[in-house]
Design a protein around this motif. Structure first.
Motif, short mmCIF file in Angstrom:
data_model
loop_
_atom_site.label_atom_id
_atom_site.label_comp_id
_atom_site.label_asym_id
_atom_site.label_seq_id
_atom_site.Cartn_x
_atom_site.Cartn_y
_atom_site.Cartn_z
N ARG A 13 0.84 -1.19 0.00
CA ARG A 13 0.00 0.00 0.00
C ARG A 13 0.88 1.24 0.00
O ARG A 13 2.00 1.22 0.49
CB ARG A 13 -0.92 0.03 1.22
N SER A 14 0.36 2.33 -0.50
CA SER A 14 1.11 3.57 -0.61
C SER A 14 1.31 4.21 0.76
O SER A 14 0.49 4.06 1.67
CB SER A 14 0.35 4.55 -1.51
N VAL A 15 2.40 4.96 0.88
CA VAL A 15 2.69 5.68 2.12
C VAL A 15 2.11 7.09 2.09
O VAL A 15 2.25 7.84 3.06
CB VAL A 15 4.21 5.73 2.41
N ILE A 16 1.44 7.46 0.98
CA ILE A 16 0.83 8.78 0.90
C ILE A 16 -0.22 8.92 1.99
O ILE A 16 -1.07 8.05 2.17
CB ILE A 16 0.20 9.00 -0.50
N GLY A 17 -0.15 10.00 2.74
CA GLY A 17 -1.11 10.26 3.80
C GLY A 17 -0.72 9.66 5.14
O GLY A 17 -1.41 9.90 6.13
N GLN A 18 0.36 8.89 5.17
CA GLN A 18 0.82 8.29 6.43
C GLN A 18 1.64 9.31 7.21
O GLN A 18 2.18 10.26 6.66
CB GLN A 18 1.66 7.05 6.16
N VAL A 23 6.36 6.58 7.32
CA VAL A 23 7.05 6.70 6.04
C VAL A 23 8.53 6.39 6.24
O VAL A 23 9.14 5.66 5.45
CB VAL A 23 6.88 8.11 5.44
N ARG A 27 10.83 3.38 4.57
CA ARG A 27 12.08 3.67 3.88
C ARG A 27 13.25 2.93 4.50
O ARG A 27 14.14 2.46 3.81
CB ARG A 27 12.36 5.18 3.90
N LYS A 32 10.61 1.50 -1.55
CA LYS A 32 10.35 2.81 -2.13
C LYS A 32 8.98 2.86 -2.81
O LYS A 32 8.17 3.70 -2.49
CB LYS A 32 11.43 3.17 -3.16
N LYS A 33 8.77 1.96 -3.75
CA LYS A 33 7.54 1.98 -4.54
C LYS A 33 6.65 0.80 -4.16
O LYS A 33 7.11 -0.19 -3.59
CB LYS A 33 7.87 1.90 -6.03
#
Length: 62
Positions: A13-18, A23, A27, A32-33
Protein backbone atom coordinates in the motif's frame (compact mmCIF):
# COMPACT_ATOMS: atom_id res chain seq x y z
CA UNK A 1 26.65 -23.99 9.63
CA UNK A 2 22.94 -23.25 9.41
CA UNK A 3 21.80 -20.53 7.05
CA UNK A 4 20.49 -17.44 8.81
CA UNK A 5 16.71 -17.00 8.58
CA UNK A 6 15.45 -14.25 6.34
CA UNK A 7 12.16 -12.58 5.62
CA UNK A 8 10.89 -10.88 2.47
CA UNK A 9 9.05 -7.61 3.07
CA UNK A 10 6.89 -6.20 0.25
CA UNK A 11 5.20 -2.79 0.16
CA UNK A 12 1.56 -3.38 -0.81
CA UNK A 13 0.00 0.00 0.00
CA UNK A 14 1.11 3.57 -0.61
CA UNK A 15 2.69 5.68 2.12
CA UNK A 16 0.83 8.78 0.90
CA UNK A 17 -1.11 10.26 3.80
CA UNK A 18 0.82 8.29 6.43
CA UNK A 19 2.55 9.96 9.35
CA UNK A 20 6.22 10.81 8.83
CA UNK A 21 7.43 8.14 11.28
CA UNK A 22 5.60 5.43 9.32
CA UNK A 23 7.05 6.70 6.04
CA UNK A 24 10.53 6.65 7.61
CA UNK A 25 10.00 3.09 8.83
CA UNK A 26 9.02 1.92 5.35
CA UNK A 27 12.08 3.67 3.88
CA UNK A 28 14.36 2.10 6.50
CA UNK A 29 13.07 -1.32 5.43
CA UNK A 30 14.44 -0.47 1.99
CA UNK A 31 11.07 -0.03 0.28
CA UNK A 32 10.35 2.81 -2.13
CA UNK A 33 7.54 1.98 -4.54
CA UNK A 34 4.45 -0.21 -4.29
CA UNK A 35 5.32 -3.88 -4.95
CA UNK A 36 8.98 -3.27 -4.16
CA UNK A 37 10.47 -6.02 -2.01
CA UNK A 38 13.52 -6.45 0.16
CA UNK A 39 15.02 -9.54 1.78
CA UNK A 40 16.11 -8.79 5.34
CA UNK A 41 17.47 -10.80 8.28
CA UNK A 42 14.80 -12.26 10.54
CA UNK A 43 15.54 -10.52 13.83
CA UNK A 44 13.57 -8.62 16.44
CA UNK A 45 14.46 -5.19 15.04
CA UNK A 46 13.22 -5.97 11.54
CA UNK A 47 10.14 -7.79 12.85
CA UNK A 48 9.30 -4.77 15.02
CA UNK A 49 9.59 -2.36 12.10
CA UNK A 50 7.43 -4.62 9.93
CA UNK A 51 4.84 -4.87 12.71
CA UNK A 52 4.73 -1.07 13.03
CA UNK A 53 3.71 -0.74 9.39
CA UNK A 54 1.85 -4.05 9.08
CA UNK A 55 -1.08 -2.28 7.36
CA UNK A 56 1.27 -1.28 4.52
CA UNK A 57 3.51 -4.31 4.04
CA UNK A 58 3.34 -8.06 3.51
CA UNK A 59 5.91 -10.28 5.27
CA UNK A 60 6.94 -13.72 3.98
CA UNK A 61 9.40 -16.10 5.58
CA UNK A 62 11.96 -17.53 3.18
Amino acid sequence: MAKAKQIKVTLIRSVIGQKPDKVATVRSLGLKKINSSNVLPDNDAVRGMAAAVSHLVKVEEI
